[in-house]
Structure formats: structure tokens, C-alpha cells
Design a protein around this motif. Sequence first.
Motif, PDB file in Angstrom:
ATOM      1  N   LYS A   1       0.841  -1.211   0.000  1.00  0.00           N
ATOM      2  CA  LYS A   1       0.000   0.000   0.000  1.00  0.00           C
ATOM      3  C   LYS A   1       0.872   1.256   0.000  1.00  0.00           C
ATOM      4  O   LYS A   1       0.603   2.231  -0.729  1.00  0.00           O
ATOM      5  CB  LYS A   1      -0.912  -0.010   1.225  1.00  0.00           C
ATOM      6  CG  LYS A   1      -1.881   1.160   1.288  1.00  0.00           C
ATOM      7  CD  LYS A   1      -2.780   1.043   2.497  1.00  0.00           C
ATOM      8  CE  LYS A   1      -3.784   2.199   2.528  1.00  0.00           C
ATOM      9  NZ  LYS A   1      -3.118   3.527   2.566  1.00  0.00           N
ATOM     10  N   LYS A   2       1.942   1.238   0.819  1.00  0.00           N
ATOM     11  CA  LYS A   2       2.849   2.394   0.842  1.00  0.00           C
ATOM     12  C   LYS A   2       3.515   2.595  -0.512  1.00  0.00           C
ATOM     13  O   LYS A   2       3.675   3.737  -0.974  1.00  0.00           O
ATOM     14  CB  LYS A   2       3.916   2.182   1.913  1.00  0.00           C
ATOM     15  CG  LYS A   2       3.396   2.258   3.339  1.00  0.00           C
ATOM     16  CD  LYS A   2       4.530   2.045   4.336  1.00  0.00           C
ATOM     17  CE  LYS A   2       4.035   2.160   5.773  1.00  0.00           C
ATOM     18  NZ  LYS A   2       5.136   1.951   6.745  1.00  0.00           N
TER      19      LYS A   2
ATOM     20  N   ASP B   1       1.025   4.135  -2.871  1.00  0.00           N
ATOM     21  CA  ASP B   1       0.828   5.556  -2.549  1.00  0.00           C
ATOM     22  C   ASP B   1       2.015   6.380  -3.046  1.00  0.00           C
ATOM     23  O   ASP B   1       1.842   7.510  -3.567  1.00  0.00           O
ATOM     24  CB  ASP B   1       0.671   5.735  -1.035  1.00  0.00           C
ATOM     25  CG  ASP B   1      -0.638   5.144  -0.530  1.00  0.00           C
ATOM     26  OD1 ASP B   1      -1.556   4.938  -1.356  1.00  0.00           O
ATOM     27  OD2 ASP B   1      -0.733   4.867   0.693  1.00  0.00           O
TER      28      ASP B   1
ATOM     29  N   LYS C   1       1.661   6.810  -6.772  1.00  0.00           N
ATOM     30  CA  LYS C   1       0.674   7.836  -7.113  1.00  0.00           C
ATOM     31  C   LYS C   1       1.245   9.240  -6.882  1.00  0.00           C
ATOM     32  O   LYS C   1       1.027  10.162  -7.696  1.00  0.00           O
ATOM     33  CB  LYS C   1      -0.589   7.633  -6.279  1.00  0.00           C
ATOM     34  CG  LYS C   1      -1.368   6.391  -6.634  1.00  0.00           C
ATOM     35  CD  LYS C   1      -2.587   6.242  -5.738  1.00  0.00           C
ATOM     36  CE  LYS C   1      -3.373   4.981  -6.072  1.00  0.00           C
ATOM     37  NZ  LYS C   1      -4.545   4.807  -5.172  1.00  0.00           N
ATOM     38  N   ASN C   2       1.980   9.396  -5.800  1.00  0.00           N
ATOM     39  CA  ASN C   2       2.582  10.694  -5.504  1.00  0.00           C
ATOM     40  C   ASN C   2       3.616  11.067  -6.564  1.00  0.00           C
ATOM     41  O   ASN C   2       3.680  12.233  -7.023  1.00  0.00           O
ATOM     42  CB  ASN C   2       3.225  10.661  -4.130  1.00  0.00           C
ATOM     43  CG  ASN C   2       3.810  11.993  -3.729  1.00  0.00           C
ATOM     44  OD1 ASN C   2       3.107  13.008  -3.656  1.00  0.00           O
ATOM     45  ND2 ASN C   2       5.121  12.019  -3.469  1.00  0.00           N
TER      46      ASN C   2
END
Length: 313
Positions: free
Chosen positions: A135-136, A139, A142-143
Motif C-alpha cells: 500500500k505504501k 501511494d 501515485k505521488n
Amino acid sequence: MTRSLFKGNFWSADILSTVGYDSIIQHLNNGRKNCKEFEEFLKERAAVEERYGKDLLSLSRKKPCGQSETNTLKRALEVFKQQVDSVAQCHIQLAQSLREEARKMEEFREKQKLQRKKTELVMDAVHKQKSLQFKKTMDAKKNYEQKCRDKDEAEQAVSRSANLVNPKQQEKLFVKLATSKTAVEDSDKAYMLHISTLDKVREEWQSEHIKACEAFEAQECERINFFRNALWLHVNQLSQQCVTSDEHPSCMRISTPPRRMQSHQERLQGLIWQGEDPSQFLKPHQMILITLWLMTTVCSISNINETRAFSGK
């Protein structure tokens, strides 16, 4: 033929998938359930054997059976009741043996449960760590993609402002572009760091998954062997019970041989006839004549006694 191992199977292309691990756990749970069912079967069978043995024992000791018999038949009945008592004791002993086997099965189940719990806790931890790191990483991706879009927009804004006369606005756009480029570099580094961490977590999970497969396979082999031996022992106990139950009727038959029963019949005839020859008995018409003679004699003696008694007065 190459042996198929747990660690050579139960994998998935999806990094987040636990379908292989879940399949193993489901199989082990089914095996544990089967052991529990067999354990309960032994306990219920033990209760049936004990109840039957106690009822048979009560019948043998409390219920009379030919108390007035004599001679060899009496002794045969005594042996009969003794053997019934022995059969009852055998069923009670079988019930105790079955309970002992059920206890061993329960201890085996609990031992394997504790062993599995340790492995399952480790696997739950690595699964959770893998999901969290994935998940990290997503994320961070996406960033990074968003920062790249921001940089592209800043570059396009600088290109459009090439004809602007106001230098302050151009300076702001160049500062924004430089900031966006720095943000892209930072997000790229963070994204790559998360990817590297995820790969390490994946390797750790893979290593623990292999260890878990080896441990679970060893447990399953142990369970199958233990279950098979327990079933084999149970069948042997039932076979021994059948042999023992068949031996007791044989003892009963030995205690009542035909010659002894013939001797008993001869003694019985002796008690009835008292050694007299039935051919010497009186015939019916002779018995009637004797009875009439006795009645006449008794009446005559009675009249004589009455006459003497009257003369004496």
C-alpha cells in the motif's frame, strides 16, 4: 516419481494473494476436524461398551437363573453366569481402552494446534507487513506520478510565458518549475525506496512461506500416520474383543458335555422312580377293587366301635 511437496505448490502470481496459504490452512483444519470426529466416536463407543458391560454385569449378578437346579446342570449354570460376568468385564475394559485412545488423540490434536499457532502467527505478521508495504509503495507511485504531472504543467506554463513582458511572472513560473522538478526527484527517490523495501518484504514472505509449507507438510504427514495407527489399533481392539467373546461360550460348552448331561438325566430318573420297576405297578381295575375293599373295612371297624361305646353306657 518425484514427490510433490507443499513448498513446490500453493503459489500465486498476485503478490497480495494468499490463496495458496489459505488452501493449506483449510486442509489442515479439515484434518484436525477429522481427528476430533474420530475422538468423539471413540468416546461415544466407549460409553456404549461401558453401558452394555454394566448392564450385563448387573444381569449376571442380580438376576436368578436356575437356582433350584442340581448336579451337573447346576454347575453348568454356574459356569454360564461366570462367563457372562467375564464378558461384561471385557466390555468394561474395552471402554477404558477406548477412552485412553481418545485421550491420546486429544493430546495429539492440542500439540499440533500449538505448533501450528506459532507458524500461523509468523505468517499473519508477514502477510500484514507485505500488504502494508504494498500500500505504501502504491501511494508513493501515485505521488510520483502526480509530481510528474505537476512538472509537466510547470514546463508548459513556462513555454507559454515566453512572450510575456512581466519578468516577475516569468520568475515565479521558473521557481515553480524548479520546485516541481525537485519534488519529482524526491518522490522518485521515495518511490524507488518503497519498491526496494517491498522487494525485501516479498523475499522475507517467500522465505517464511517456504518454512511454513515445510512445517505444515511435516505436521500433515505426522497426523496421517498417527490417525492411521489409531484406527488400526481400534480395529485390533475390536477383533480381540470378538475373539474373547467367542472364547467364553466355548468354555460354557465344555462345561456341559453330553455325557454329563446323560448322567444328570439318569440321576433324575432315579429320583423319580426310586428304583421301582414300572411293570410292577397295579393296573387300574386292581386299584379300584383295593380301594373299595379298604372303604368297606374302614366302615365295618367304625360300626363296631360305635356298638361297644353304646353298650358301655
